[in-house]
Enzyme design. Sequence first.
Site, PDB file in Angstrom:
ATOM      1  N   ASP A 119      23.525  -7.601  32.714  1.00  0.00           N
ATOM      2  CA  ASP A 119      22.813  -6.354  33.007  1.00  0.00           C
ATOM      3  C   ASP A 119      22.492  -6.339  34.476  1.00  0.00           C
ATOM      4  O   ASP A 119      22.363  -7.393  35.097  1.00  0.00           O
ATOM      5  CB  ASP A 119      21.486  -6.317  32.239  1.00  0.00           C
ATOM      6  CG  ASP A 119      21.686  -5.960  30.785  1.00  0.00           C
ATOM      7  OD1 ASP A 119      22.740  -5.409  30.468  1.00  0.00           O
ATOM      8  OD2 ASP A 119      20.770  -6.233  29.993  1.00  0.00           O
ATOM      9  N   ASP A 148      18.554  -6.960  26.494  1.00  0.00           N
ATOM     10  CA  ASP A 148      17.100  -7.002  26.342  1.00  0.00           C
ATOM     11  C   ASP A 148      16.584  -6.091  25.245  1.00  0.00           C
ATOM     12  O   ASP A 148      15.578  -6.356  24.640  1.00  0.00           O
ATOM     13  CB  ASP A 148      16.419  -6.692  27.681  1.00  0.00           C
ATOM     14  CG  ASP A 148      17.006  -5.485  28.367  1.00  0.00           C
ATOM     15  OD1 ASP A 148      17.623  -4.649  27.672  1.00  0.00           O
ATOM     16  OD2 ASP A 148      16.858  -5.360  29.601  1.00  0.00           O
ATOM     17  N   ASP A 162      20.663  -4.029  21.682  1.00  0.00           N
ATOM     18  CA  ASP A 162      21.615  -5.006  22.231  1.00  0.00           C
ATOM     19  C   ASP A 162      21.897  -6.122  21.233  1.00  0.00           C
ATOM     20  O   ASP A 162      22.804  -6.918  21.429  1.00  0.00           O
ATOM     21  CB  ASP A 162      21.040  -5.657  23.508  1.00  0.00           C
ATOM     22  CG  ASP A 162      21.091  -4.706  24.686  1.00  0.00           C
ATOM     23  OD1 ASP A 162      21.966  -3.826  24.690  1.00  0.00           O
ATOM     24  OD2 ASP A 162      20.265  -4.851  25.603  1.00  0.00           O
TER      25      ASP A 162
HETATM   26  P1  ATP Z   1      20.659  -2.188  33.320  1.00  0.00           P
HETATM   27  O1  ATP Z   1      21.749  -2.210  32.332  1.00  0.00           O
HETATM   28  O2  ATP Z   1      21.098  -2.173  34.699  1.00  0.00           O
HETATM   29  O3  ATP Z   1      19.584  -3.170  33.028  1.00  0.00           O
HETATM   30  P2  ATP Z   1      19.536  -0.277  31.817  1.00  0.00           P
HETATM   31  O4  ATP Z   1      20.578  -0.395  30.777  1.00  0.00           O
HETATM   32  O5  ATP Z   1      18.203  -0.859  31.572  1.00  0.00           O
HETATM   33  O6  ATP Z   1      20.051  -0.772  33.173  1.00  0.00           O
HETATM   34  P3  ATP Z   1      18.550   2.150  31.232  1.00  0.00           P
HETATM   35  O7  ATP Z   1      17.154   1.695  31.242  1.00  0.00           O
HETATM   36  O8  ATP Z   1      19.238   2.401  29.965  1.00  0.00           O
HETATM   37  O9  ATP Z   1      19.419   1.223  32.114  1.00  0.00           O
HETATM   38  O10 ATP Z   1      18.586   3.444  32.131  1.00  0.00           O
HETATM   39  C1  ATP Z   1      19.695   4.295  32.149  1.00  0.00           C
HETATM   40  C2  ATP Z   1      19.302   5.561  32.820  1.00  0.00           C
HETATM   41  O11 ATP Z   1      18.256   6.165  32.093  1.00  0.00           O
HETATM   42  C3  ATP Z   1      18.764   5.365  34.235  1.00  0.00           C
HETATM   43  O12 ATP Z   1      19.795   5.473  35.178  1.00  0.00           O
HETATM   44  C4  ATP Z   1      17.783   6.488  34.379  1.00  0.00           C
HETATM   45  O13 ATP Z   1      18.453   7.653  34.831  1.00  0.00           O
HETATM   46  C5  ATP Z   1      17.309   6.742  32.972  1.00  0.00           C
HETATM   47  N1  ATP Z   1      16.011   6.099  32.745  1.00  0.00           N
HETATM   48  C6  ATP Z   1      15.708   4.806  32.892  1.00  0.00           C
HETATM   49  N2  ATP Z   1      14.440   4.543  32.559  1.00  0.00           N
HETATM   50  C7  ATP Z   1      13.913   5.716  32.184  1.00  0.00           C
HETATM   51  C8  ATP Z   1      12.629   6.136  31.699  1.00  0.00           C
HETATM   52  N3  ATP Z   1      11.627   5.266  31.535  1.00  0.00           N
HETATM   53  N4  ATP Z   1      12.445   7.424  31.412  1.00  0.00           N
HETATM   54  C9  ATP Z   1      13.448   8.296  31.548  1.00  0.00           C
HETATM   55  N5  ATP Z   1      14.671   7.982  31.980  1.00  0.00           N
HETATM   56  C10 ATP Z   1      14.920   6.719  32.301  1.00  0.00           C
END
Ligand code: ATP
Length: 916
Positions: A340, A654, A658
């Site tokens: 990630d 996480d 997943d």
């Molecule tokens: P990584 O894989 O790099 O750890 P992630 O899978 O945690 O990232 P997500 O948290 O799924 O990524 O976020 C994907 C998208 O969702 C982000 O690019 C953002 O645009 C949106 N996003 C992230 N967090 C929030 C939130 N708390 N509220 C609303 N939209 C969000």
Amino acid sequence: MTAAPPSSVTGASGQPLWHALDADTALQQLHSQRSGLGHSDAAERLQQYGANVLTPPATDSMFKRFLLQFHNVLIYVLLAAAVVSVGLGHWIDGSVIFAVVLINALFGLLQEGKAEKALASIRTLLHITTAVLRGGQRESVDAEQLVPGDIVLLESGDKVPADIRLLDAINLRAQESALTGEANSVSKQAHPVEPLAPLAERSSMLFAGTLITQGRARGVVVSTGDHTELGQIGTLLRDVETLSTPLTRQMAQLGRTLTLAILAITLLVFLFGWLWRDYPLSELFMSSVGLAVAAIPEGLPAIITITLAIGVQRMALRNAIIRRLPAVETLGAVSVICSDKTGTLTRNEMTVQSVCLQEGQIDVSGLGYQGEGEFSLNGQPLSATQLLEVQHLALAALLCNDARFDTSAAPWRLHGDPTEGALLALAAKAGWEHGDCLALHPRTNEIPFESEHRYMATLHHPRSQDDDLSEAVLLPRLLVKGAPERVLAMCSQVRSSQGHQALDTDSWKRAVERLAARGQRVLAIAEKPLPEDHPKAELDHGHLTGLTLLGLVGIADPLREEVRKAVAECHAAGIRVVMITGDHASTAFAIGSELQLGDEHQVLTGSMLDQLSDAELEKLIDDTRVVARASPEHKLRLIQALQAKGRIVAMTGDGVNDAPALKRADVGVAMGLKGTEAAKEAAEMVLADDNFSSIRDAVVEGRTVYDNLRKALVFILPTNGGEALVLIAAILLGITLPMTPVQILWVNMITAVTLSLALAFEQSEAGLMQRPPRPAGETLLNRFLIWRVTLVSVLLATASLLLFQLALHQYNDLALARTVAVNALVAGEATYLLNCRSLQQSTLSWRSWTGNPYVLLSIGVLIVVQLLFTYLPLMQTLFGTVAMPLSLWPETLAAGVAVYLLVEAEKWLSQRLADR
Ligand code: ATP
């Protein structure tokens, strides 16, 4: 609890049927309230009810474990031999065999105990924390501290820490297979259910040991520890499994096969000696026993276990906590790490650096979680109207948000998601006071953020008039924040200081690209005023159309400093690193370029993945370095494609979703800090610091463990082989046996107790991360190692036989010649231990000889016991040895040195041949 519950809702045991009580009655009976227990009350209850832990199942007693050490075909053979020896009048031989069996058993018990202890100490690293309300404040406490009456807050991915009566539930689902066997998650809510409802239908309850798969909950703890349903059925869900792994099982199997083969050979040799060589029967019987004992590597399973356990301990010191022991072996073979981005490769310290409004792109200064920072447009401070627009967006970002700052610390401490923390800091810079805003605009419903839909929506019904706020803010409002492509698709207009304008989607998409190309995570924020009479409870995905876009925010999240080096090292070690992120492709590519992961052609997105067939994906997969806008299902497909190509995959995760990917990966890696309990349960390894570098460290340790196992094997087998060959050769040649059976037993025992253990403590070899991963499915003992084992067996046997013959010739004293033969064999084994410190590289250096203190220590102990064996009268009586004249020592030791030098020469030759 004192107040007697109405009889209709009391169970047979007199305990209230919590699921059938309404939430407030349950609270009353537990003498608790919605704002939680006070601290002193909680402490008193902890005294009264004890810690929230399950009593571990009773383990076998020491005595039983000791007896179990004898449960082994070889030991049965030995014990039978001892009885027969005594029967034949060989009292001393019989007793020595008994003594050796006993010492071996004690030693086995000791090693097993050590390995178990190492794993048990790892288990304590995996404790669970839970959010509770205590003294009216949200706090995070160790789940072991929970008491009946505590108000617990849970959300998607959490493990339920105790039995809980729900007070509020939003879209709540729980996976209760641990208790009910039902694999699908079940819906939960706060209304009472039928008193007679079976466990699986008690939808108003959450049970310890189950997992929240969706939504959020607030509930009151009704029972803890052994009083929970889980405790009642007496299952303890083990966090770290027992000592058995495919490798130990494979080795135990090898041991059994070897034992049978050796018994067969022994029988043949016995018959040969009896029929063709005329040895006296009782001597032949004892030699056969000696041969069987000499040849069987009985200490091997114990050595493997202890090597694995040491590996687990070393990994824990480097922040990689192993939950399933086989992962230790697999880590050494990993060829692809799918990681990630957020928090693992980056620091997860988010700061809003840009805000895009219809007015233009505004820069925001000030790093981290704090309220100080300036806004500027093209280097100029903002005008009052521009500031008002920023404030409007920032208020929406603050309200559509679940994070909270603890402002008593400096810098502020964040509770919640860092993306949301960045938005709170933005709101603080825009002048908003968190508590006031929440009080004025209470949230009346919500759609929580999930990685699948990538947005969050909240509904607000304002509480009172506020002159500072515009008209729209005084109406019930729907607020949405999330990934721009999702939010833009919901919007039909955009807000500007001149009123609302039509939305030019293309130009906004270009703005998104601009921010993302700088490596910033981009969120769009939108709102929709609703009619005054909009019901408080009404909010679903269907409401999310016709929204007004307020603007975009660009959030920076710097790379972790040490990750650049770790990624480069993985590449050098032939391990491909693939970055997987939920972020936009341009953001992902920008971060990927900083890590030198690959070029633009090596970026895949979730939607591209959806278009590809499995066969097409397999073709592309080896070239893929970055996967953007990926959802958990995409992770699963990626793993399948990689595994179809024979790769050994480590995958991080996480979230609750997943879990399938983590289970499917060869090594599932969960985040210890930001990971959900669901992810941790599914993973083989948990990273205590969420840091990619710790995966690299675990791979280093995994490779080292595998090396050490090989070294141990390549050391032990020839020592057994050499001892056996001495006897076989003597019987076949018809010469006097160069060692008596008890002497063979002695050699076997002291090498097992001293030498063979030392290699488990070897450190990583230089150049470990410059070689490619070992091929998947490669056996521990490859052709080269089988050759080495054979060669050294022959060398050891020759050295011993040769010195025996020389001494016999020179002194014509059988007991003396045998003493020399034993000492020569032991000297050869001791020097061969030094050879084994590296299987391929030369050990002809001072550092190689002194680098592992355990090797030196065990050789030192060996020298002392061999001197006792040779010169102590008691030992002389027991083992038939005699004092060796000093003049015999140089040649005895020279035999050892010769074995060492010949093995080094073989290494050198095979390196030269391999280099050709
Ligand atoms: P990584 O894989 O790099 O750890 P992630 O899978 O945690 O990232 P997500 O948290 O799924 O990524 O976020 C994907 C998208 O969702 C982000 O690019 C953002 O645009 C949106 N996003 C992230 N967090 C929030 C939130 N708390 N509220 C609303 N939209 C969000």
